[in-house]
Design a protein around this motif. Structure first.
Motif, PDB file in Angstrom:
ATOM      1  N   PRO A 180       0.702  16.553   5.158  1.00 61.88           N
ATOM      2  CA  PRO A 180      -0.749  16.531   5.261  1.00 61.88           C
ATOM      3  C   PRO A 180      -1.372  16.371   3.874  1.00 61.88           C
ATOM      4  N   SER A 181      -2.553  15.769   3.824  1.00 64.66           N
ATOM      5  CA  SER A 181      -3.169  15.511   2.527  1.00 64.66           C
ATOM      6  C   SER A 181      -4.674  15.362   2.669  1.00 64.66           C
ATOM      7  N   ALA A 182      -5.408  16.067   1.823  1.00 62.66           N
ATOM      8  CA  ALA A 182      -6.865  15.922   1.808  1.00 62.66           C
ATOM      9  C   ALA A 182      -7.253  14.526   1.319  1.00 62.66           C
ATOM     10  N   THR A 183      -6.487  14.000   0.366  1.00 58.04           N
ATOM     11  CA  THR A 183      -6.754  12.641  -0.128  1.00 58.04           C
ATOM     12  C   THR A 183      -6.691  11.646   1.032  1.00 58.04           C
ATOM     13  N   LEU A 184      -5.677  11.808   1.862  1.00 58.06           N
ATOM     14  CA  LEU A 184      -5.490  10.925   3.023  1.00 58.06           C
ATOM     15  C   LEU A 184      -6.690  11.022   3.979  1.00 58.06           C
ATOM     16  N   GLU A 185      -7.072  12.252   4.305  1.00 62.21           N
ATOM     17  CA  GLU A 185      -8.207  12.431   5.237  1.00 62.21           C
ATOM     18  C   GLU A 185      -9.484  11.831   4.659  1.00 62.21           C
ATOM     19  N   ASN A 186      -9.707  12.043   3.360  1.00 62.33           N
ATOM     20  CA  ASN A 186     -10.926  11.512   2.740  1.00 62.33           C
ATOM     21  C   ASN A 186     -10.923   9.989   2.711  1.00 62.33           C
ATOM     22  N   LEU A 187      -9.762   9.398   2.431  1.00 58.88           N
ATOM     23  CA  LEU A 187      -9.670   7.928   2.398  1.00 58.88           C
ATOM     24  C   LEU A 187      -9.929   7.344   3.786  1.00 58.88           C
ATOM     25  N   GLU A 188      -9.358   7.980   4.802  1.00 61.69           N
ATOM     26  CA  GLU A 188      -9.575   7.478   6.165  1.00 61.69           C
ATOM     27  C   GLU A 188     -11.045   7.566   6.554  1.00 61.69           C
ATOM     28  N   ALA A 189     -11.687   8.667   6.157  1.00 60.94           N
ATOM     29  CA  ALA A 189     -13.059   8.904   6.608  1.00 60.94           C
ATOM     30  C   ALA A 189     -14.093   8.143   5.784  1.00 60.94           C
ATOM     31  N   ARG A 190     -13.884   8.041   4.456  1.00 60.93           N
ATOM     32  CA  ARG A 190     -14.953   7.489   3.607  1.00 60.93           C
ATOM     33  C   ARG A 190     -14.556   6.233   2.857  1.00 60.93           C
ATOM     34  N   VAL A 249      -6.384  10.733  -8.735  1.00 58.98           N
ATOM     35  CA  VAL A 249      -7.181  10.093  -7.692  1.00 58.98           C
ATOM     36  C   VAL A 249      -8.249  11.082  -7.226  1.00 58.98           C
ATOM     37  N   ILE A 250      -9.486  10.606  -7.204  1.00 58.60           N
ATOM     38  CA  ILE A 250     -10.592  11.453  -6.735  1.00 58.60           C
ATOM     39  C   ILE A 250     -11.212  10.800  -5.506  1.00 58.60           C
ATOM     40  N   THR A 251     -11.254  11.570  -4.413  1.00 61.00           N
ATOM     41  CA  THR A 251     -11.868  11.095  -3.167  1.00 61.00           C
ATOM     42  C   THR A 251     -13.003  12.038  -2.794  1.00 61.00           C
ATOM     43  N   PRO A 252     -14.034  11.522  -2.094  1.00 60.87           N
ATOM     44  CA  PRO A 252     -15.127  12.401  -1.688  1.00 60.87           C
ATOM     45  C   PRO A 252     -14.785  13.192  -0.424  1.00 60.87           C
ATOM     46  N   ASN A 253     -14.981  14.518  -0.501  1.00 61.89           N
ATOM     47  CA  ASN A 253     -14.892  15.354   0.699  1.00 61.89           C
ATOM     48  C   ASN A 253     -16.103  15.081   1.592  1.00 61.89           C
ATOM     49  N   ARG A 292       3.959   8.886   5.671  1.00 58.02           N
ATOM     50  CA  ARG A 292       3.314   8.436   4.429  1.00 58.02           C
ATOM     51  C   ARG A 292       2.593   7.114   4.647  1.00 58.02           C
ATOM     52  N   PRO A 293       1.373   7.155   5.191  1.00 55.23           N
ATOM     53  CA  PRO A 293       0.614   5.901   5.331  1.00 55.23           C
ATOM     54  C   PRO A 293       0.281   5.304   3.963  1.00 55.23           C
ATOM     55  N   ARG A 294       0.025   4.000   3.952  1.00 57.37           N
ATOM     56  CA  ARG A 294      -0.324   3.312   2.700  1.00 57.37           C
ATOM     57  C   ARG A 294      -1.748   2.785   2.803  1.00 57.37           C
ATOM     58  N   PHE A 295      -2.561   3.117   1.831  1.00 59.14           N
ATOM     59  CA  PHE A 295      -3.948   2.661   1.807  1.00 59.14           C
ATOM     60  C   PHE A 295      -4.067   1.563   0.750  1.00 59.14           C
ATOM     61  N   ARG A 296      -4.236   0.332   1.210  1.00 59.17           N
ATOM     62  CA  ARG A 296      -4.371  -0.800   0.273  1.00 59.17           C
ATOM     63  C   ARG A 296      -5.838  -0.933  -0.120  1.00 59.17           C
ATOM     64  N   LEU A 336     -12.386   2.091  -6.250  1.00 55.80           N
ATOM     65  CA  LEU A 336     -11.665   1.401  -5.182  1.00 55.80           C
ATOM     66  C   LEU A 336     -12.395   1.450  -3.852  1.00 55.80           C
ATOM     67  N   GLU A 337     -12.264   0.341  -3.124  1.00 52.32           N
ATOM     68  CA  GLU A 337     -12.673   0.308  -1.717  1.00 52.32           C
ATOM     69  C   GLU A 337     -11.445  -0.008  -0.880  1.00 52.32           C
ATOM     70  N   LEU A 338     -11.338   0.681   0.253  1.00 46.05           N
ATOM     71  CA  LEU A 338     -10.188   0.490   1.143  1.00 46.05           C
ATOM     72  C   LEU A 338     -10.267  -0.876   1.815  1.00 46.05           C
ATOM     73  N   VAL A 339      -9.153  -1.604   1.759  1.00 47.01           N
ATOM     74  CA  VAL A 339      -9.074  -2.925   2.394  1.00 47.01           C
ATOM     75  C   VAL A 339      -8.323  -2.826   3.716  1.00 47.01           C
ATOM     76  N   ALA A 340      -7.186  -2.111   3.722  1.00 51.37           N
ATOM     77  CA  ALA A 340      -6.376  -2.017   4.945  1.00 51.37           C
ATOM     78  C   ALA A 340      -5.510  -0.767   4.884  1.00 51.37           C
ATOM     79  N   THR A 341      -5.235  -0.227   6.058  1.00 50.56           N
ATOM     80  CA  THR A 341      -4.371   0.951   6.157  1.00 50.56           C
ATOM     81  C   THR A 341      -3.100   0.577   6.889  1.00 50.56           C
ATOM     82  N   GLU A 342      -1.957   0.897   6.286  1.00 53.59           N
ATOM     83  CA  GLU A 342      -0.669   0.697   6.961  1.00 53.59           C
ATOM     84  C   GLU A 342      -0.225   2.065   7.447  1.00 53.59           C
ATOM     85  N   GLN A 343      -0.366   2.307   8.767  1.00 56.25           N
ATOM     86  CA  GLN A 343      -0.116   3.641   9.316  1.00 56.25           C
ATOM     87  C   GLN A 343       1.364   3.999   9.273  1.00 56.25           C
TER      88      GLN A 343
END
Ligand SMILES: Cc1cc2nc3c(=O)[nH]c(=O)nc-3n(C[C@H](O)[C@H](O)[C@H](O)COP(=O)(O)O)c2cc1C
Length: 187
Positions: A37-47, A7-11, A104-108, A93-100
């Motif tokens: 903690p996860s950089a992937t998680l932070e990037n998904l939430e932000a971008r 998985v590649i997310t933008p910083n 371990r949150p889930r990014f749909r 992928l584009e994020l549709v919904a976040t299950e907090q």
């Protein structure tokens, strides 16, 4: 069903963050579930975008777990993100919904673009063994040494019988990391 993917997310600065993640297939959607903690998680939430890259170069899995995250990437087609240059195929992928969740949150996510780049040339046991060993390395702090040693001994059979140069290189990085981890614990 889970696909072991890169998985590649933008910083924040646009650079790519590359991480092996087991992406969960739920109907038409893909779910990314990083442990905090996860950089992937932070990037998904932000971008809110990611690429999921399917590769048989298991050095990317082993490399990310052993401090080698600088894999060649190119720009994705439909989203502001990067994809693995050597991927056999990738999804955008584009994020549709976040299950907090506290741990371990889930990014749909929905797939907005899917592209194949090279043929899949069949299963290889050594590649599967490297992926399993990479998961063991990601859990070194949690698993007893006896389990690590016995599972690595079993996985080594497939390496000995079926590995090519890429698998051997990846296996070497992982066994070095395990040895260094226990050497540091003893000293
Ligand atoms: C095959 C494989 C699958 C993995 N799947 C996950 C996962 O689903 N969630 C997760 O948090 N970490 C997973 N990991 C561990 C992450 O790759 C590693 O912890 C990574 O650094 C994630 O943190 P980051 O987002 O800060 O890079 C997996 C590792 C491997 C080798």
């Amino acid at each position: 069903m889970i696909r072991e993917s890169i998985v590649i997310t933008p910083n924040a600065d646009g650079s790519p963050h590359v991480a092996p993640i087991g992406v969960i297939v739920e109907g038409e959607e893909l779910v990314i579930a990083p442990f905090r903690p996860s950089a992937t998680l932070e990037n998904l939430e932000a971008r809110r975008v990611a690429t999921v890259n399917y590769t048989d170069d298991v050095r990317v899995f082993a490399g990310c777990l052993t401090g080698r995250r600088d894999w060649p990437v190119v720009a994705a087609s439909r989203i502001a993100a990067s994809r693995l240059a050597g991927a056999l195929a990738h999804d955008e992928l584009e994020l549709v919904a976040t299950e907090q969740d506290a741990q371990r949150p889930r990014f749909r996510c929905r797939v907005v673009h899917r592209q194949a780049h090279a043929p899949f040339l069949g299963f290889n046991r050594a590649q599967a063994a490297v992926v399993e060993a990479a998961i063991l390395v990601s859990r070194l702090h949690m698993l007893p040494r006896a389990k690590i040693d016995s599972e690595m001994a079993y996985l080594a059979i497939a390496i000995d019988k079926t590995a090519g140069p890429r698998e051997l290189e990846a296996w070497g990085w992982l066994t070095d990391k395990i040895a260094a981890f226990y050497a540091e614990k003893v000293s």
